[in-house]
Design an enzyme around this catalytic site. Structure first.
Site, mmCIF file in Angstrom:
data_model
loop_
_atom_site.group_PDB
_atom_site.id
_atom_site.type_symbol
_atom_site.label_atom_id
_atom_site.label_comp_id
_atom_site.label_asym_id
_atom_site.label_seq_id
_atom_site.Cartn_x
_atom_site.Cartn_y
_atom_site.Cartn_z
ATOM 1 N N TRP A 99 0.674 -0.663 -0.011
ATOM 2 C CA TRP A 99 -0.326 -0.266 0.060
ATOM 3 C C TRP A 99 0.477 1.122 0.046
ATOM 4 C CZ3 TRP A 99 -4.132 -1.927 -1.835
ATOM 5 C CH2 TRP A 99 -5.333 -2.421 -1.604
ATOM 6 N N ASP A 166 -2.133 6.520 6.191
ATOM 7 C CA ASP A 166 -2.743 6.082 5.775
ATOM 8 C C ASP A 166 -3.149 4.945 7.103
ATOM 9 O OD1 ASP A 166 -4.848 3.235 4.646
ATOM 10 O OD2 ASP A 166 -2.950 3.105 3.440
ATOM 11 N N LYS A 190 -12.014 -1.787 6.750
ATOM 12 C CA LYS A 190 -11.313 -3.171 7.246
ATOM 13 C C LYS A 190 -11.951 -3.226 9.235
ATOM 14 C CE LYS A 190 -8.162 -3.999 3.544
ATOM 15 N NZ LYS A 190 -7.300 -2.289 3.575
HETATM 16 C C1 LIG Z 1 -6.566 -2.156 2.212
HETATM 17 C C2 LIG Z 1 -5.568 -0.748 2.442
HETATM 18 C C3 LIG Z 1 -5.801 -0.009 0.770
HETATM 19 C C4 LIG Z 1 -6.567 0.017 -0.076
HETATM 20 O O1 LIG Z 1 -7.944 -0.022 0.137
HETATM 21 P P1 LIG Z 1 -8.608 -0.135 -0.966
HETATM 22 O O2 LIG Z 1 -10.019 0.907 -0.211
HETATM 23 O O3 LIG Z 1 -8.967 -1.196 -1.939
HETATM 24 O O4 LIG Z 1 -8.866 1.251 -1.523
HETATM 25 C C5 LIG Z 1 -5.083 1.059 1.696
HETATM 26 N N1 LIG Z 1 -3.532 1.587 2.346
HETATM 27 C C6 LIG Z 1 -4.261 -0.012 3.362
HETATM 28 C C7 LIG Z 1 -3.502 -0.021 4.380
HETATM 29 C C8 LIG Z 1 -5.198 -0.811 3.327
HETATM 30 O O5 LIG Z 1 -4.825 -2.045 4.301
#
Ligand SMILES: *Cc1c(COP(=O)(O)O)cnc(C)c1O
Length: 354
Positions: A99, A166, A190
């Site tokens: 990511w 993030d 998540k």
């Molecule tokens: C799952 C995830 C993403 C991607 O998320 P999307 O909503 O599918 O774009 C980005 N960063 C982290 C840390 C993630 O766990």
């Protein structure tokens, strides 16, 4: 029959939230209308958004110097939207996984992108720590929890420049000083709700730094002014997130979540370290409380192990398609009991297959 859901994402949600959300699909707030078929401009839906915002601020202990908005396009869209708005000259990143790499890739479209440190050469099995954040960059960006590799940063760096993160896979999972951050984003799927919404928390004065001329949908300022309703927002995803935050708050907030998450991680990792059949894949000090990656010493036993997992109603334990092995995701909504079931299965499997 209870299935123990270790899915990495979309992840487990509290049962009571799912029940309430399913009721709202039929009869939202006693209106005899479905939440899915009413205007987002209605009073009750606007209230859902303002409740969500208040819950976020109260859980994270932040005030009105921050805006909380819900956007679409996933966390992946934030990889581009962040530099689109705030990378005027130069930005700094740390590469801790897939990511983070994707975020870096998007930033490069906008300006000079410094990668201060990377653990890519070691397959992202640890989090690099010895780097200095330069003072002449527009912002510093990192990923708190590396969902695919199972590493996590819980002690955040002090930054001389705006700090961006993030937190898609560990937001609200442990206490931290949110006031250190200028911008936090998280796909809600998540730890909060279903896919479809991405939460962005940003300091309002950051908006003054936007220089680029840009289409409205890409502009944080427009979304903040529109209070997440510049266009039709993903109402259902925000509603479920709001219910999850309310559940979290009623149970004791982030401190409660942290205690539970630490207990689950301790239980799982001590079995992992004790059991002769399994081993972890990342440096111990960087182990994530949310996603625990592990492999079997003898890969030939994997199929037999998968079979007993299935018999024990354990679901979602496969590793990410890019790394293989196993991954136990233990998000906020998971009880200690489910981790205990997994640990019992691992112990039993060692007895019969050791
Ligand atoms: C799952 C995830 C993403 C991607 O998320 P999307 O909503 O599918 O774009 C980005 N960063 C982290 C840390 C993630 O766990």
């Amino acid at each position: 029959m209870k299935v123990h859901n270790f899915s990495a994402g979309p992840g487990i949600l509290p049962k009571e939230v799912l029940l309430k959300a399913s009721e709202a699909c039929i009869n939202f707030n006693n209106s005899n209308l479905s939440l899915l078929e009413v205007s987002h401009r209605g009073k009750d839906v606007i209230e859902v958004f303002s409740n969500a915002e208040h819950l976020v601020k109260s859980l994270l202990n932040i005030g009105d110097e921050y805006a909380v908005i819900f956007l679409q396009g996933g966390a992946s869209f934030q990889f581009a939207m962040v530099p689109h708005n705030f990378l005027n000259k130069k930005a700094a990143y740390v590469n801790t996984g897939v990511w983070a790499s994707k975020a870096i890739k998007e930033a490069k479209y906008y300006g000079e992108t410094l990668v201060l440190a990377s653990s890519e050469a070691d397959n992202f099995t640890h989090i690099p720590k010895n780097y200095i954040i330069p003072e002449d960059v527009d912002y510093f960006h990192f990923t708190s929890n590396n969902t695919i590799y199972g590493t996590q940063t819980r002690d955040f760096p002090n930054s001389p420049v705006p700090l961006f993160c993030d937190m898609s896979s560990d937001i609200f999972s442990h206490r931290f000083d949110a006031s250190k951050f200028d911008l936090i984003y998280a796909g809600v799927q998540k730890n909060m709700g279903p896919a479809g919404a991405t939460m962005v928390i940003l300091k309002k004065d950051l908006l003054n730094k936007i220089q680029r001329k840009m289409p409205s949908m890409l502009n944080y300022q427009i979304h903040v002014e529109g209070e997440s309703m510049y266009n039709t927002p993903p109402v259902f995803a925000v509603y479920v997130s709001m219910l999850t935050l309310d559940w979290l708050k009623r149970n004791g907030g982030i401190e409660w979540a942290e205690n539970r998450n630490r207990a689950k991680a301790d239980l799982f990792y001590s079995e992992l370290d004790r059991n002769s059949l399994f081993k972890g894949t990342v440096t111990k000090e960087d182990r994530s409380w949310m996603n625990a990656n592990f492999i079997m010493n003898d890969p030939a036993k994997e199929d037999a192990f998968k079979k007993v997992l299935k018999e024990a109603n354990i679901s979602g334990l496969n590793g990410h398609r890019s790394v293989g092995g196993f991954r136990a995701s233990m998000y906020n909504a998971m009880d200690l009991d489910s981790v205990q079931v997994l640990v019992n299965v691992m112990q039993e499997f060692e007895k019969t297959n050791g």
